[in-house]
Design an enzyme around this catalytic site. Structure first.
Site, short mmCIF file in Angstrom:
data_model
loop_
_atom_site.label_atom_id
_atom_site.label_comp_id
_atom_site.label_asym_id
_atom_site.label_seq_id
_atom_site.Cartn_x
_atom_site.Cartn_y
_atom_site.Cartn_z
N LYS A 46 16.70 -18.74 17.01
CA LYS A 46 15.57 -17.86 17.09
C LYS A 46 14.26 -18.61 17.31
CE LYS A 46 17.34 -14.94 13.33
NZ LYS A 46 17.01 -14.48 11.95
N GLY A 47 14.22 -19.83 16.88
CA GLY A 47 12.95 -20.55 16.73
C GLY A 47 12.06 -20.61 17.96
N ASP A 103 12.21 -24.97 20.39
CA ASP A 103 11.03 -25.31 19.57
C ASP A 103 11.11 -26.73 19.04
OD1 ASP A 103 13.14 -23.62 18.26
OD2 ASP A 103 12.25 -24.52 16.48
N ASP A 106 15.89 -32.06 16.99
CA ASP A 106 15.94 -32.79 15.72
C ASP A 106 17.07 -33.83 15.83
OD1 ASP A 106 16.10 -33.47 13.01
OD2 ASP A 106 15.92 -31.45 12.29
N LYS A 134 11.77 -34.79 16.85
CA LYS A 134 11.78 -35.73 15.73
C LYS A 134 12.74 -36.86 16.08
CE LYS A 134 11.37 -32.71 11.75
NZ LYS A 134 12.19 -32.08 10.70
N ASP A 162 11.27 -21.82 11.03
CA ASP A 162 11.41 -21.21 9.70
C ASP A 162 11.87 -22.20 8.64
OD1 ASP A 162 14.13 -21.51 10.68
OD2 ASP A 162 14.71 -20.25 8.99
N ARG A 168 8.01 -18.13 9.92
CA ARG A 168 8.04 -18.17 11.39
C ARG A 168 6.74 -17.63 11.99
NH1 ARG A 168 13.35 -19.24 13.23
NH2 ARG A 168 14.99 -18.31 11.99
C1 PRP Z 1 16.62 -25.29 15.27
C2 PRP Z 1 15.91 -25.38 16.61
C3 PRP Z 1 16.91 -26.02 17.52
C4 PRP Z 1 17.79 -26.81 16.56
C5 PRP Z 1 17.51 -28.26 16.72
O1 PRP Z 1 17.35 -24.12 15.21
O2 PRP Z 1 15.50 -24.12 17.07
O3 PRP Z 1 17.65 -25.09 18.24
O4 PRP Z 1 17.48 -26.41 15.23
O5 PRP Z 1 18.22 -29.01 15.75
P1 PRP Z 1 19.18 -30.20 16.15
O6 PRP Z 1 18.50 -31.03 17.18
O7 PRP Z 1 19.38 -30.93 14.83
O8 PRP Z 1 20.47 -29.61 16.63
P2 PRP Z 1 17.99 -23.59 13.84
O9 PRP Z 1 19.42 -24.01 13.77
O10 PRP Z 1 17.11 -23.98 12.69
O11 PRP Z 1 17.99 -22.03 14.04
P3 PRP Z 1 16.77 -21.03 14.27
O12 PRP Z 1 16.10 -21.46 15.57
O13 PRP Z 1 17.40 -19.69 14.38
O14 PRP Z 1 15.82 -21.15 13.12
#
Ligand code: PRP
Length: 179
Positions: A46-47, A103, A106, A134, A162, A168
């Site tokens: 969703k982010g 967004d 990581d 990051k 979030d 959010r």
């Molecule tokens: C977050 C973000 C990325 C992912 C990156 O989504 O939107 O899609 O994490 O993380 P990574 O590089 O460690 O794989 P999240 O899983 O938190 O879901 P959300 O967007 O629904 O909050």
């Protein structure tokens, strides 16, 4: 790790003005690079929804917007290394110019998985646009073609991001720290 019931208070890391400037910069690069093309923007729910909404309104291109929802079996901040498709692409992207919009990158697991998933459809090109990255948390190398901000290894929320589905809606990107 921050406990769910803690009195966590967000503190601004990247202001809405800085975000707007970065979105304009990224949009200018994308407008330039995709001139004469008709890309498909694949946003990761969703982010990414706030970033996507601002970004596309600065794009001066014909484009399609598609969404995918992926799950990374996260336990708190820790990723299990497994990603699965919760909602896949509704269209074929064979022969299309695909731009992934997220967004945050990581660990890189989500983006790597998504790139593999999309490449199976043989798009004519595929690039990544991420508002934040990051690099200190990276487990899989990912090339980010359009990057807003490199950020430290802090838990961030706001502007779509979030913490347990909270925050959010904050207009700035904030760090969550315990009081
Ligand atoms: C977050 C973000 C990325 C992912 C990156 O989504 O939107 O899609 O994490 O993380 P990574 O590089 O460690 O794989 P999240 O899983 O938190 O879901 P959300 O967007 O629904 O909050």
């Amino acid at each position: 790790m921050i406990a769910m019931d803690s009195q966590a208070k967000p503190r601004v890391l990247i202001s809405r003005r800085q975000i707007a400037a970065a979105v304009s910069r990224l949009a200018a690069q994308i407008n330039n690079d995709y001139r004469g093309k008709y890309p498909v923007l694949v946003a990761v729910l969703k982010g990414s929804f706030v970033f996507l909404a601002d970004l596309i309104r600065r794009l001066d291109l014909p484009l399609k917007v598609e969404f995918v929802r992926l799950s990374s079996y996260r336990q708190g901040r820790q990723s299990s290394g497994k990603v699965r498709v919760v909602h896949g692409l509704d269209i074929e992207v064979k022969g299309r110019d695909v731009l992934v919009v997220d967004d945050i990158v990581d660990t890189g697991l989500t983006t790597s998985f998504l790139l593999d998933y999309l490449r199976r459809q043989q798009p004519s090109s595929i690039k990544v646009c991420a508002l934040t990255s990051k690099p200190s948390r990276r487990e899989l190398a990912v090339t980010i073609d359009y990057l807003g901000f490199t950020i430290p290894d802090k838990f961030i929320v706001g502007y779509g991001l979030d913490w347990d589905e909270k925050f959010r809606h904050l207009p700035d990107i904030c760090i969550v720290e315990e009081e």
